[in-house]
Write an enzyme that holds these catalytic residues in place. Structure first.
Site, PDB file in Angstrom:
ATOM      1  CG  ASN A 192     -37.210  48.643 122.228  1.00 57.72           C
ATOM      2  OD1 ASN A 192     -36.821  48.280 123.326  1.00 57.72           O
ATOM      3  ND2 ASN A 192     -37.713  47.789 121.337  1.00 57.72           N
ATOM      4  CG  PHE A 203     -45.648  43.055 129.686  1.00 56.88           C
ATOM      5  CD1 PHE A 203     -45.180  43.946 130.629  1.00 56.88           C
ATOM      6  CD2 PHE A 203     -45.860  41.734 130.057  1.00 56.88           C
ATOM      7  CE1 PHE A 203     -44.922  43.542 131.929  1.00 56.88           C
ATOM      8  CE2 PHE A 203     -45.604  41.308 131.343  1.00 56.88           C
ATOM      9  CZ  PHE A 203     -45.135  42.220 132.293  1.00 56.88           C
ATOM     10  CE  LYS A 261     -51.287  42.755 118.984  1.00 53.61           C
ATOM     11  NZ  LYS A 261     -50.536  42.933 117.749  1.00 53.61           N
ATOM     12  CG  ASP A 282     -44.321  47.396 116.494  1.00 54.94           C
ATOM     13  OD1 ASP A 282     -44.518  46.256 116.939  1.00 54.94           O
ATOM     14  OD2 ASP A 282     -44.607  48.432 117.122  1.00 54.94           O
ATOM     15  CE  LYS A 290     -19.377  54.192 109.374  1.00 57.31           C
ATOM     16  NZ  LYS A 290     -18.203  54.757 110.091  1.00 57.31           N
ATOM     17  CE  LYS A 320     -49.453  44.129 122.672  1.00 52.45           C
ATOM     18  NZ  LYS A 320     -48.191  44.775 123.116  1.00 52.45           N
TER      19      LYS A 320
END
Length: 399
Positions: A209, A322, A340, A278, A288, A336
């Protein structure tokens, strides 16, 4: 906080050098012992005798003027200092320090000292905004040098804008407050995660990301400056390790999971700022994958939910997560926070101006599990880190 401190005041060559006289006096009034180093240019504005009278100590101006043959003056002075203040700090001395140039008494002593260095810039508004000056200040900031930002107003050159040396009273207050802040996390063990993870597809491809790790690294840097024992679990990023931080490099979500759990029980405050994948490919390839004419599909499987696992195992730790969101950030952040079992969450709307992953600035909302909410306006990630850690430290004590 300054009583008994040994302070070296570096005065470089700008018209604001006259304010350094008042700064010297105020530092002495606070109970500090002050020794002054002047550049040759500074001597064009103020006489060394003025600083000698105000500090009641000899003034240093020449690297080769060795008053005591048993000592090397700039090394002895560098070792003597508890802290170093450069006021005014011109673009020239900032550039020298950022690039390791040591060609006079002030620059050689700065490179030799291990004391905290506070830099109070003063220059023309256009000089202050020049890309070279900005880059040099960013470099020094990354090396844990501390800046006391200039004020805005009428400048000696006739311009109006940012670049005026902060007033001596404000400089003294900023230094005293920072010295006090350096103690707020003393004795605490902080575990911080930062950056992205990479999930391997084949030897040349992976999923990741846009996280740069800058926010997590800023938290680690500031926490260490506040006296904490910091362990930083970092995904693959191109950032230097902050001073006095124990860095553990990982690549995948599974590796980050293992390292976070390994150090979790021994931590007082845990901040998961990393952007962990995730999902990961259900199958990875040893060689490859070759391009074919038809479309390709990859099956994914869930990675372990690190934050949920930490929440379920929480005992005495203060756990902060975060949430980087693109829509309804507060609603998703609160969800969240509850799911959590967190103590607090930092919500980051990545669509907000100045709050992107790779940005040097941020805008965040901090929500405690009690519902108390704090909004931190646009600021550098280092400044956001300072505000967050003050709030986290306060809340962890109450809890």
């Amino acid at each position: 906080m300054l009583r008994g401190s040994r302070i070296v005041l570096g005065v470089s060559g700008g018209i604001a050098a006259y304010k350094a006289c008042a700064l010297t006096s105020k530092l002495v009034q606070q109970g500090a012992e002050v020794k002054v180093i002047m550049t040759e240019s500074a001597k064009q504005f103020v006489s060394p005798l003025t600083f000698q009278a105000l500090s009641r100590n000899p003034v240093f101006t020449d690297t080769f003027d060795e008053k005591d043959p048993s000592k090397i003056a700039h090394i002895d002075l560098a070792d003597w200092a508890d802290l170093f203040v450069i006021a005014p700090a011109t673009a020239n001395i900032i550039g020298k320090l950022a690039n390791g140039i040591a060609d006079d008494m002030l620059s050689t002593t700065l490179l030799a000292t291990e004391a905290d260095v506070y830099i109070a810039p003063a220059m023309n508004v256009h000089m202050y905004g020049h890309p070279a000056v900005i880059k040099n200040m960013q470099t020094l900031d990354q090396w844990s040098y501390k800046f006391i930002e200039p004020g805005e107003g009428y400048l000696a050159c006739g311009y109006v804008g940012k670049g005026r040396l902060e007033e001596p009273e404000s400089i003294v207050k900023a230094i005293a407050n920072d010295r006090n802040d350096q103690q707020i996390l003393k004795g605490k063990k902080l575990l911080i995660s930062a950056g992205p993870t990479q999930e391997k597809i084949d030897p040349v491809r992976f999923l990741t990301n846009h996280s740069s790790g800058k926010m997590g690294f800023a938290l680690a840097q500031v926490a260490a400056e506040c006296g904490a024992d910091v362990t930083l679990v970092a995904g693959p990023v191109s950032l230097d390790t902050p001073a006095n931080v124990n860095r553990i490099n990982v690549i995948s979500a599974e590796e980050m999971y293992q390292e976070m759990l390994k150090h979790y029980d021994d931590s007082d405050i845990v901040i998961k700022a990393a952007a962990v994948a995730d999902y990961r490919p259900a199958k990875t390839y040893e060689h490859k994958i070759k391009k074919k004419d038809n479309d390709m599909q990859i099956s994914f499987e869930r990675t372990r939910d690190i934050l949920k696992e930490l929440g379920s195992k929480k005992e005495n730790q203060f756990l902060v997560g975060f949430a980087a969101e693109t829509n309804d950030p507060i609603a998703f952040g609160k969800q969240k926070l509850a799911s959590k079992q967190l103590d607090a969450i930092v919500i980051n709307d990545i669509n907000a101006s100045g709050a992107g992953f790779k940005s040097d600035t941020n805008v965040v909302t901090y929500i405690h599990r009690s519902g108390e909410t704090n909004h931190f306006k646009l600021a550098t990630k280092q400044e956001i880190a300072k505000q967050l850690l003050k709030q986290i430290n306060k809340d962890s004590k109450v809890d």
